[in-house]
Design an enzyme around this catalytic site. Structure first.
Site, PDB file in Angstrom:
ATOM      1  N   CYS A  43      -1.931  87.524 -38.716  1.00 30.27           N
ATOM      2  CA  CYS A  43      -0.774  87.783 -39.017  1.00 30.27           C
ATOM      3  C   CYS A  43      -0.222  89.066 -39.092  1.00 30.27           C
ATOM      4  O   CYS A  43       0.817  89.839 -38.301  1.00 30.27           O
ATOM      5  CB  CYS A  43      -0.541  87.214 -40.446  1.00 30.27           C
ATOM      6  N   CYS A  48       2.308  87.227 -36.855  1.00 31.69           N
ATOM      7  CA  CYS A  48       3.785  87.220 -37.461  1.00 31.69           C
ATOM      8  C   CYS A  48       4.553  88.822 -37.465  1.00 31.69           C
ATOM      9  O   CYS A  48       5.632  88.917 -37.150  1.00 31.69           O
ATOM     10  CB  CYS A  48       3.695  86.807 -38.945  1.00 31.69           C
ATOM     11  N   LYS A  51       5.083  90.408 -34.256  1.00 34.82           N
ATOM     12  CA  LYS A  51       6.337  89.481 -33.406  1.00 34.82           C
ATOM     13  C   LYS A  51       7.673  89.744 -34.257  1.00 34.82           C
ATOM     14  O   LYS A  51       8.593  90.020 -33.152  1.00 34.82           O
ATOM     15  CB  LYS A  51       5.756  88.124 -33.783  1.00 34.82           C
ATOM     16  N   HIS A 442      31.637  80.397 -48.285  1.00 33.92           N
ATOM     17  CA  HIS A 442      32.401  80.417 -47.067  1.00 33.92           C
ATOM     18  C   HIS A 442      32.774  81.811 -46.725  1.00 33.92           C
ATOM     19  O   HIS A 442      33.098  82.767 -47.713  1.00 33.92           O
ATOM     20  CB  HIS A 442      33.641  79.783 -47.412  1.00 33.92           C
ATOM     21  N   GLU A 447      26.919  76.960 -44.868  1.00 34.96           N
ATOM     22  CA  GLU A 447      27.905  75.847 -45.410  1.00 34.96           C
ATOM     23  C   GLU A 447      27.806  74.747 -44.641  1.00 34.96           C
ATOM     24  O   GLU A 447      28.207  73.705 -45.208  1.00 34.96           O
ATOM     25  CB  GLU A 447      29.144  76.585 -46.017  1.00 34.96           C
TER      26      GLU A 447
HETATM   27  P1  NDP Z   1       1.129  75.420 -30.023  1.00 35.82           P
HETATM   28  O1  NDP Z   1       0.225  74.346 -30.259  1.00 35.82           O
HETATM   29  O2  NDP Z   1       2.580  75.669 -30.556  1.00 35.82           O
HETATM   30  O3  NDP Z   1       1.698  75.202 -28.192  1.00 35.82           O
HETATM   31  C1  NDP Z   1       0.745  74.843 -27.332  1.00 35.82           C
HETATM   32  C2  NDP Z   1       1.650  74.798 -26.048  1.00 35.82           C
HETATM   33  O4  NDP Z   1       0.735  75.085 -24.980  1.00 35.82           O
HETATM   34  C3  NDP Z   1       2.257  73.404 -25.887  1.00 35.82           C
HETATM   35  O5  NDP Z   1       3.575  73.682 -25.211  1.00 35.82           O
HETATM   36  C4  NDP Z   1       1.242  72.719 -24.912  1.00 35.82           C
HETATM   37  O6  NDP Z   1       1.828  71.840 -24.231  1.00 35.82           O
HETATM   38  C5  NDP Z   1       0.765  73.827 -24.062  1.00 35.82           C
HETATM   39  N1  NDP Z   1      -0.401  73.520 -23.451  1.00 35.82           N
HETATM   40  C6  NDP Z   1      -1.682  73.411 -23.933  1.00 35.82           C
HETATM   41  N2  NDP Z   1      -2.563  73.264 -23.152  1.00 35.82           N
HETATM   42  C7  NDP Z   1      -2.091  73.792 -22.034  1.00 35.82           C
HETATM   43  C8  NDP Z   1      -2.541  73.741 -20.554  1.00 35.82           C
HETATM   44  N3  NDP Z   1      -3.813  73.509 -20.275  1.00 35.82           N
HETATM   45  N4  NDP Z   1      -1.842  74.046 -19.916  1.00 35.82           N
HETATM   46  C9  NDP Z   1      -0.383  74.441 -19.935  1.00 35.82           C
HETATM   47  N5  NDP Z   1       0.106  74.178 -21.156  1.00 35.82           N
HETATM   48  C10 NDP Z   1      -0.607  73.779 -22.143  1.00 35.82           C
HETATM   49  O7  NDP Z   1       0.288  76.614 -29.850  1.00 35.82           O
HETATM   50  P2  NDP Z   1       0.735  78.265 -29.670  1.00 35.82           P
HETATM   51  O8  NDP Z   1      -0.548  78.954 -28.819  1.00 35.82           O
HETATM   52  O9  NDP Z   1       1.775  78.421 -29.288  1.00 35.82           O
HETATM   53  O10 NDP Z   1       0.526  78.636 -31.128  1.00 35.82           O
HETATM   54  C11 NDP Z   1      -0.535  78.189 -31.935  1.00 35.82           C
HETATM   55  C12 NDP Z   1      -0.091  78.113 -33.494  1.00 35.82           C
HETATM   56  O11 NDP Z   1       0.065  79.229 -34.022  1.00 35.82           O
HETATM   57  C13 NDP Z   1       1.045  77.166 -33.697  1.00 35.82           C
HETATM   58  O12 NDP Z   1       0.883  75.862 -33.502  1.00 35.82           O
HETATM   59  C14 NDP Z   1       1.630  77.582 -34.860  1.00 35.82           C
HETATM   60  O13 NDP Z   1       1.045  76.692 -35.831  1.00 35.82           O
HETATM   61  C15 NDP Z   1       1.181  78.913 -35.281  1.00 35.82           C
HETATM   62  N6  NDP Z   1       2.299  80.126 -34.732  1.00 35.82           N
HETATM   63  C16 NDP Z   1       3.430  79.967 -35.720  1.00 35.82           C
HETATM   64  C17 NDP Z   1       4.403  80.717 -35.633  1.00 35.82           C
HETATM   65  C18 NDP Z   1       5.493  80.763 -36.491  1.00 35.82           C
HETATM   66  O14 NDP Z   1       5.291  80.275 -37.501  1.00 35.82           O
HETATM   67  N7  NDP Z   1       6.634  81.317 -36.124  1.00 35.82           N
HETATM   68  C19 NDP Z   1       4.490  81.771 -34.429  1.00 35.82           C
HETATM   69  C20 NDP Z   1       3.361  81.645 -33.682  1.00 35.82           C
HETATM   70  C21 NDP Z   1       2.356  80.727 -33.796  1.00 35.82           C
HETATM   71  P3  NDP Z   1       2.042  70.211 -24.773  1.00 35.82           P
HETATM   72  O15 NDP Z   1       3.161  70.329 -26.046  1.00 35.82           O
HETATM   73  O16 NDP Z   1       2.443  69.435 -23.657  1.00 35.82           O
HETATM   74  O17 NDP Z   1       0.859  69.912 -25.430  1.00 35.82           O
END
Ligand code: NDP
Length: 456
Positions: A43, A48, A51, A442, A447
């Protein structure tokens, strides 16, 4: 002479680990923490915080442009300095690392720098020295999953994105999840030419799909090119350093940087878990019971390493619940349980997505008496003068039988800030009637949530 055992030995000084260590020490426990990288974990160092700082940086591009509509004049367009942003970020992150260090030391927590390994159910070895502990907590977090295809080594994961030596003028982002969407938005805002490659037909598949589709359209409006049903089959690097990305269709796309953001997995390798009898699930995560205890009763785990919900506030809540379970009663703090229902979350795309509760599809599955949907899509007041075509979506999902609001979603500026407040209302069981009798502030975007009258 061997030292007396610690009450708690924490492996990993990320959000969950540091919170557990500090709170346990406050409850009078004798605590140690081992960390092999910077304090603060994903984080603070790679997730976080950097980012969000980069997201702020990216929003300035829009702000400069939009300010003209409000009468501001400047002759030359502002210039973005990547090196300066990286320096500023590094300075802030090292300040935060220092705060964590200070926090632990002030609470009397023993800090060991180095790779820790379990050498017994109640023994952790760091740098060749074995420490005994009544309880061990694994809070080692997770890591980006690496793709497997020829040339995958030329891609980077989110770990590298905040410190790329050169700004990626042409960026290919693989994935459609949180990280892919946020990074695509941020780097497009900072001026990169960004193409997001999504393997399916939608981004953010776990979200309300109307919300995800609306956000994706807004991202495109903000300059992110998106290609669906697209997968990468190989990457080659030419002598000039350019990357050439071959898609499954055979098409080749050029890029300076390819970011793979296709999910994260738990950090369980090399910890000696199997040797001491801790079993892993098929994703390599550590299964725990309601009190975060593994199958070896002295060993506990919280946060991303358990692969439940990979969110900082979840790791913090789990850490606090665990500490009160272990040490709270003696210190007058009764045990508490983490409630995994109605956890709000935001995706820092441009514009942001904020969400709490069920998607429309989940509600249709779960609400036997039917669902009422209230939605509004509009141009925010700011954009009447800004010249931006950005639009906002708000959506309420209501259980028709009980009138309870079971899902609340927003795509728009500061959606995370807005939804945080409404999450309290949802957890308090607010009905649509309560929303209807709440007066708005407002003029605000928020709202709109209390002025929706017609179900769609
Ligand atoms: P996510 O699980 O959010 O997303 C993974 C993505 O990768 C999905 O779109 C998935 O597609 C795709 N994917 C998986 N395998 C493949 C592959 N082999 N080839 C192509 N695409 C693939 O993971 P992230 O890595 O983005 O983030 C991990 C976690 O970290 C999140 O789930 C979240 O909990 C946390 N996080 C939270 C944030 C926040 O609170 N703002 C910010 C960043 C991370 P499909 O949908 O089709 O499975």
């Amino acid at each position: 002479m061997s030292t007396p055992p610690f009450d708690l030995f924490v492996i990993g000084a990320g959000s969950g680990g540091v919170r557990a260590a500090r709170m346990a020490a406050q409850r009078g426990a004798r605590v140690a923490v081992a960390e092999m990288a910077a304090l603060g974990g994903t984080c603070v160092n790679l997730g976080c915080i950097p980012k969000k700082l980069y997201s702020y940086a990216a929003h300035y591009a829009d702000a400069f442009e939009e300010s003209r509509g409000f009468g501001w004049r400047f002759d030359a367009p502002p210039v973005f300095d990547w090196a300066q942003l990286k320096t500023q970020r590094a300075r802030e992150i090292s300040r935060l690392n220092g705060i964590y260090d200070d926090l632990l030391r002030r609470h009397g927590v023993a800090l060991f720098h180095g790779r820790a390994q379990l050498t017994g159910p109640q023994e952790v070895t760091v740098g060749g020295v074995a420490h005994t502990a009544h309880n061990v907590l694994i809070a080692t977090g997770g890591h980006s999953l690496w793709p497997v295809f020829p040339g995958a080594e030329w891609a980077v994961t989110s770990d590298a994105m905040f410190d790329l030596p050169r700004f990626p003028q042409r960026l290919l982002v693989v994935g459609g999840g949180y990280i892919a969407c946020e990074m695509a938005s941020i780097f497009a805002g900072l001026g990169a030419q960004v193409t997001q490659l999504v393997r399916g037909t939608a981004v953010l598949t776990g979200f309300d799909q109307e919300v995800a589709a609306f956000a994706a359209a807004q991202m495109r409006q903000h300059g992110v090119a998106q290609r669906f049903d697209t997968t990468v089959s190989a990457i080659e690097r030419s002598a000039d350093g350019m990357l050439h990305v071959t898609l499954a269709s055979g098409e080749v796309l050029p890029a300076n940087t390819v970011l793979h953001a296709t999910g994260r997995g738990p950090n369980t390798a090399g910890l000696g878990l199997a040797e001491v009898g801790v079993e892993l699930d098929k994703r390599g995560a550590i299964p725990v019971n309601a009190n975060y205890q593994t199958c070896v009763h002295s060993i506990h785990a919280v946060g991303d390493v358990t692969d439940r919900l990979q969110l900082t506030p979840v790791a913090l809540a789990e850490a606090m619940a665990l500490v009160d379970h272990l040490f709270g009663s003696a210190a007058g703090h009764p045990p508490r349980q983490v409630d995994y229902d109605l956890i709000p979350t935001a995706v820092f795309t441009h514009p942001n997505i904020g969400t709490v509760g069920w998607s429309e599809a989940q509600a249709r599955e779960r609400c036997n008496g039917g669902v009422r949907i209230f939605r509004s899509e509009f141009r925010p007041l700011r954009h009447t003068l800004s010249g931006s075509s950005e639009r906002c979506l708000i959506k309420l999902v209501v259980d028709a039988a009980s009138d309870r609001v079971v899902g609340l979603h927003m795509v728009g500026p500061d959606a995370g800030e807005v939804v945080q407040g409404f999450a309290v209302a949802l957890r308090a069981g607010a009905t649509k009637a309560v929303f209807d009798t709440t007066l708005g502030i407002h003029p605000t975007l928020a709202e709109e949530f209390v002025t929706l009258r017609e179900a769609s």
